[in-house]
Design a protein around this motif. Structure first.
Motif, PDB file in Angstrom:
ATOM      1  N   ALA A 151       0.901  -1.370  -0.179  1.00  0.00           N
ATOM      2  CA  ALA A 151      -0.005  -0.243   0.108  1.00  0.00           C
ATOM      3  C   ALA A 151       0.932   1.184   0.223  1.00  0.00           C
ATOM      4  O   ALA A 151       0.295   2.510   0.326  1.00  0.00           O
TER       5      ALA A 151
ATOM      6  N   GLU B 225       1.669   4.798   2.524  1.00  0.00           N
ATOM      7  CA  GLU B 225       0.663   5.421   3.538  1.00  0.00           C
ATOM      8  C   GLU B 225       0.244   4.312   4.531  1.00  0.00           C
ATOM      9  O   GLU B 225       0.089   4.413   5.818  1.00  0.00           O
TER      10      GLU B 225
ATOM     11  N   ARG C  40       7.804  -8.408  -1.691  1.00  0.00           N
ATOM     12  CA  ARG C  40       7.669  -9.048  -3.105  1.00  0.00           C
ATOM     13  C   ARG C  40       8.497  -8.359  -4.130  1.00  0.00           C
ATOM     14  O   ARG C  40       9.425  -9.128  -4.790  1.00  0.00           O
ATOM     15  N   THR C  41       8.539  -7.099  -4.265  1.00  0.00           N
ATOM     16  CA  THR C  41       9.309  -6.535  -5.123  1.00  0.00           C
ATOM     17  C   THR C  41      10.274  -5.366  -4.704  1.00  0.00           C
ATOM     18  O   THR C  41       9.828  -4.737  -3.691  1.00  0.00           O
TER      19      THR C  41
ATOM     20  N   ARG D 117      10.379  -2.675  -6.003  1.00  0.00           N
ATOM     21  CA  ARG D 117       9.569  -1.408  -6.188  1.00  0.00           C
ATOM     22  C   ARG D 117       8.653  -1.189  -4.656  1.00  0.00           C
ATOM     23  O   ARG D 117       8.665  -0.015  -4.493  1.00  0.00           O
TER      24      ARG D 117
ATOM     25  N   TYR E 169      11.923 -16.475  -7.503  1.00  0.00           N
ATOM     26  CA  TYR E 169      11.196 -17.749  -7.275  1.00  0.00           C
ATOM     27  C   TYR E 169      11.614 -18.912  -7.376  1.00  0.00           C
ATOM     28  O   TYR E 169      12.439 -19.064  -8.419  1.00  0.00           O
TER      29      TYR E 169
ATOM     30  N   ILE F  44       4.609 -15.887  -2.413  1.00  0.00           N
ATOM     31  CA  ILE F  44       4.492 -16.725  -3.531  1.00  0.00           C
ATOM     32  C   ILE F  44       4.221 -15.926  -4.832  1.00  0.00           C
ATOM     33  O   ILE F  44       3.945 -14.794  -4.839  1.00  0.00           O
ATOM     34  N   HIS F  45       4.341 -16.890  -6.055  1.00  0.00           N
ATOM     35  CA  HIS F  45       4.310 -15.980  -6.971  1.00  0.00           C
ATOM     36  C   HIS F  45       2.998 -15.755  -7.876  1.00  0.00           C
ATOM     37  O   HIS F  45       2.771 -14.737  -8.506  1.00  0.00           O
ATOM     38  N   ASN F  46       1.984 -16.265  -7.160  1.00  0.00           N
ATOM     39  CA  ASN F  46       0.450 -16.031  -7.631  1.00  0.00           C
ATOM     40  C   ASN F  46      -0.451 -15.983  -6.570  1.00  0.00           C
ATOM     41  O   ASN F  46      -1.486 -16.753  -6.537  1.00  0.00           O
ATOM     42  N   PRO F  47      -0.385 -14.868  -5.784  1.00  0.00           N
ATOM     43  CA  PRO F  47      -1.539 -14.713  -4.771  1.00  0.00           C
ATOM     44  C   PRO F  47      -2.731 -14.701  -5.272  1.00  0.00           C
ATOM     45  O   PRO F  47      -3.598 -14.808  -4.575  1.00  0.00           O
TER      46      PRO F  47
ATOM     47  N   PRO G 230      -7.752  -3.435   1.732  1.00  0.00           N
ATOM     48  CA  PRO G 230      -6.386  -3.206   2.154  1.00  0.00           C
ATOM     49  C   PRO G 230      -6.090  -1.808   1.503  1.00  0.00           C
ATOM     50  O   PRO G 230      -4.897  -1.317   1.934  1.00  0.00           O
ATOM     51  N   SER G 231      -6.624  -1.217   0.742  1.00  0.00           N
ATOM     52  CA  SER G 231      -6.149  -0.214   0.172  1.00  0.00           C
ATOM     53  C   SER G 231      -6.286   1.119   1.317  1.00  0.00           C
ATOM     54  O   SER G 231      -6.923   1.227   2.135  1.00  0.00           O
ATOM     55  N   SER G 232      -5.348   2.107   0.947  1.00  0.00           N
ATOM     56  CA  SER G 232      -5.361   3.179   2.014  1.00  0.00           C
ATOM     57  C   SER G 232      -6.696   4.121   1.894  1.00  0.00           C
ATOM     58  O   SER G 232      -6.590   4.678   0.831  1.00  0.00           O
TER      59      SER G 232
END
Lengths: 373, 298
Positions: B65, B68, B98-99, B101, B129, B179-182, B223-225
């Motif tokens: 997210a 924030e 995960r990343t 970024r 992975y 995991i690669h495919n949540p 789960p967004s802010s």
């Protein structure tokens, strides 16, 4: 801007060295993990309050908050705008014979520019291409190939068709529609290889531009779809009906997995349903399973099982029933349903003989349905 | 009847204004939380009870997210420093998600050189992975090589949030980032996928500790802010039982929803079903009568 400059400019992080027809595509395109995903606004969604969206592309109708992705993993809510992350991000590009898709009633032996982007909206435990279909786009090597470039590539390589294949083109529908449009302007047809798990409205848009659709019917039971596909049967059957009612060509593929979807009773029901609801002229391919992805504990399908499936489907009145992944088997050949003359002889993806005469059996002149010219 | 302890530590002023976190207060909260949880006289003793000095420890944050609503550096680094005080080597501690970024967008600076605390995403060249999917019940996923190969023990340090599908996202769902495919487990309200991913060997055999970052809780539309439905609760939640910690997180969210006049998650049609599945799988307890909550303020 000449073609070479255009390719250079449009290739992004990928490297296009030129377009020498004698060179393999894999030599010409340098695949690389490009973290700069596409951010093209998706079609087929509606905005909801509080930056939420609902995807209207497939029957899942994913409802997503900001920064979340759909089940497909390739479409993302970006502050209330739904975006495709894979538009023009190609992870697989080859020239295949049309028989590999498989289409047996579409321009036999024709070369197809076959391409795919990452992603799929189901999760078949037996997926044969899971390394590119069951991943997010940032997890697979890819390069940029905008619609116009794809169409030009097909044209320049003497491919009369572009095939959207290997993964699930439905989740990349924006790109498929735009590329098919570009291809059509150049006289190139587009064919779609899909699981058919799509809502009617986007499918109808697809049928307006595509020449042919191959639908993978994974089984004829909802239980199988729920357990092994993570989808539903009914929308796929509806998709088959919609394509049948359109003017485009359709073939159906059924991957036969030992003990999971090879019940002869179920196969008979399916064949009867196809004959009644769709017609007896739609080609049906029973293909051989190989252990893969999450199902590695089952053997390859016995050829005798496939032969039995074929026999049942013919008994139910289907005219064109083929076997797949069994090179050299007589079930690969096209036979006239009236006089039983063999018209097209195949071994694997190769055409050994094609005696079709202007779309008809050369002996009894029975019309053989398909796209032949 | 066996009872599991879950510790809630409140740190007044730890987030006195949005976007600011007082690292000093966080350090005291973590130290006190670990001590209470392990029943030790000091946080260092608690750490020595949880880990051996040669352990490579992963701190799995949640950076999806952005800045924030994430596990920020001001929260993860005090934990990492405390682990060092407890005898672990800094270079063996990995803060990850995960990343790259996402890690950077959460406010971290990447550190991949093997010195000090390592900070990275699974997409870093040194990670990636696993080649083959791990098959476990209905799970078929490639796991982050950080989780499978580069750590011996794992701490889930996630932000507590409402979740539009699962009901609650906390310490267990944080491992969807391993995991690669949540996205393939989000149907049917993340149930039973969420519990089954946690039960898969790469997670279950390495998970040692859950800490929920409830400094700011997104109690609705997560789960967004959405700042209008986020409350500065200024709490951290600690536990060895991953199911019990998430169950307590659920209670905190319900308390905030009630306070703000919102329907309960049950009434909203999205109770966290995964907790029941997790309990059924023997991963912990979700029943309130079997959870003892220890609360303290620093």
């Amino acid at each position: 801007m000449n073609r070479r400059t255009f390719f250079r400019n449009s290739a992004g992080a990928g490297l296009v060295l030129g377009r020498d027809p004698g060179r393999a595509l894999t030599e010409l395109y340098a695949f690389g993990q490009n973290p700069n995903l596409a951010r093209v606004e998706a079609r087929y969604y509606k905005r909801l309050p509080d930056r939420e969206i609902e995807c209207e592309l497939c029957p899942r109708r994913c409802r997503l908050g900001d920064k979340e992705r759909g089940y497909c993993g390739v479409r993302e809510n970006d502050g209330g705008i739904y975006r495709s992350l894979i538009y023009g991000k190609i992870c697989s590009l080859n020239i295949d014979p049309i028989e590999k898709k498989p289409f047996f009633h579409v321009l036999p032996g024709a070369r197809t520019l076959s391409l795919a982007a990452a992603g799929c909206n189901v999760n078949c435990k037996f997926c044969q291409n899971w390394e590119i279909s069951q991943v997010r786009p940032e997890q697979v090597d890819h390069f940029d190939l905008p619609p116009r470039a794809a169409a030009e590539e097909a044209s320049g390589r003497n491919c009369p068709m572009i095939a959207f294949t290997y993964t699930e083109p439905i989740v990349d529908l924006e790109y498929v529609l735009d590329t098919a449009q570009e291809a059509k302007r150049r006289g190139i047809r587009s064919v779609i290889v899909t699981g058919g798990y799509i809502n009617p409205s986007p499918l109808e848009d697809l049928t307006k531009i595509a020449a042919a659709v191959k639908i993978d019917l994974k089984a004829f039971s909802q239980e199988f779809y729920k357990e092994f596909v993570r989808g539903e049967l009914a929308p796929v059957l509806e998709a088959i009906r919609i394509v049948a009612q359109s003017k485009i060509w359709m073939e159906i593929v059924y991957l036969v997995i030992p003990s999971l979807n090879d019940d002869p009773v179920e196969i008979r029901k399916m064949a009867a349903w196809i004959a009644k609801e769709i017609g007896t002229d739609v080609p049906v391919h029973f293909t051989r399973f190989q252990p893969m992805y999450l199902i590695k504990n089952l053997p390859p399908t016995p050829v005798s099982t496939l032969e039995n499936m074929r026999r049942i489907a013919l008994q139910e009145g289907l005219h064109y029933v083929y076997l797949g992944n069994v090179p050299g088997h007589e079930g690969e050949n096209t036979t006239c349903p009236k006089c039983r003359r063999m018209i097209i002889c195949r071994v694997g993806y190769q055409i050994q003989a094609n005696d079709l005469k202007e779309g008809r059996c050369p002996s009894c002149l029975t019309p053989i349905p398909g796209i032949w010219a | 009847m066996a009872v599991t302890n879950v510790v809630i530590v409140k740190g007044s002023g730890v987030r006195s204004r949005p976007g600011h976190t007082d690292e000093g207060i966080v350090a005291r909260m973590i130290g006190r939380g670990l001590s209470l949880m392990m029943g030790t006289g000091s946080p260092e003793e608690a750490i020595r009870a949880l880990f051996v000095s040669t352990d490579r420890v992963g701190i799995k944050i949640n950076g999806i997210a952005g800045r924030e609503l994430t596990t920020p550096p001001e929260v993860a680094f005090p934990l990492a420093r405390l682990l060092v005080q407890g005898g672990l080597e800094a270079r063996r501690i990995m803060i990850w998600d995960r990343t790259n970024r996402e890690v950077k967008s959460a406010g971290y600076r990447l550190n991949l050189d093997g010195t000090e605390f390592q900070v990275l995403g699974t997409d870093a060249a040194v990670a990636g992975y696993g080649r083959d999917p791990v098959i476990h019940r209905n799970v078929g996923s490639r796991f982050s090589a950080i989780q499978t190969d580069r750590i011996d023990a794992s701490i889930s340090f996630a932000v507590l949030k409402d979740h539009g599908l699962a009901g609650v996202t906390g310490g267990m769902k944080n491992y969807f980032g391993a995991i690669h495919n949540p996205n393939k487990y989000h149907d049917t309200k993340c149930d039973p996928g969420l519990a089954e991913v946690f039960e898969a060997p790469p997670i279950k055999t390495k998970h040692r500790l859950t800490i929920l970052d409830a400094l700011t809780v997104q109690y609705h539309r997560g789960p967004s802010s959405h700042p209008k439905w986020a409350e500065r609760a200024e709490r951290l939640v600690f536990g060895l039982d991953p199911v019990a910690v998430d169950a307590v997180g659920w209670m905190l969210i319900e308390g905030l929803r009630k306070k703000h006049g919102l329907p309960s998650l049950e009434e909203d049609g999205r109770p966290p079903l995964y907790l029941h599945s997790a309990e059924t799988l023997g991963l912990g307890t979700a029943r309130s009568e079997k959870i003892r909550i220890i609360e303290e303020e620093v």
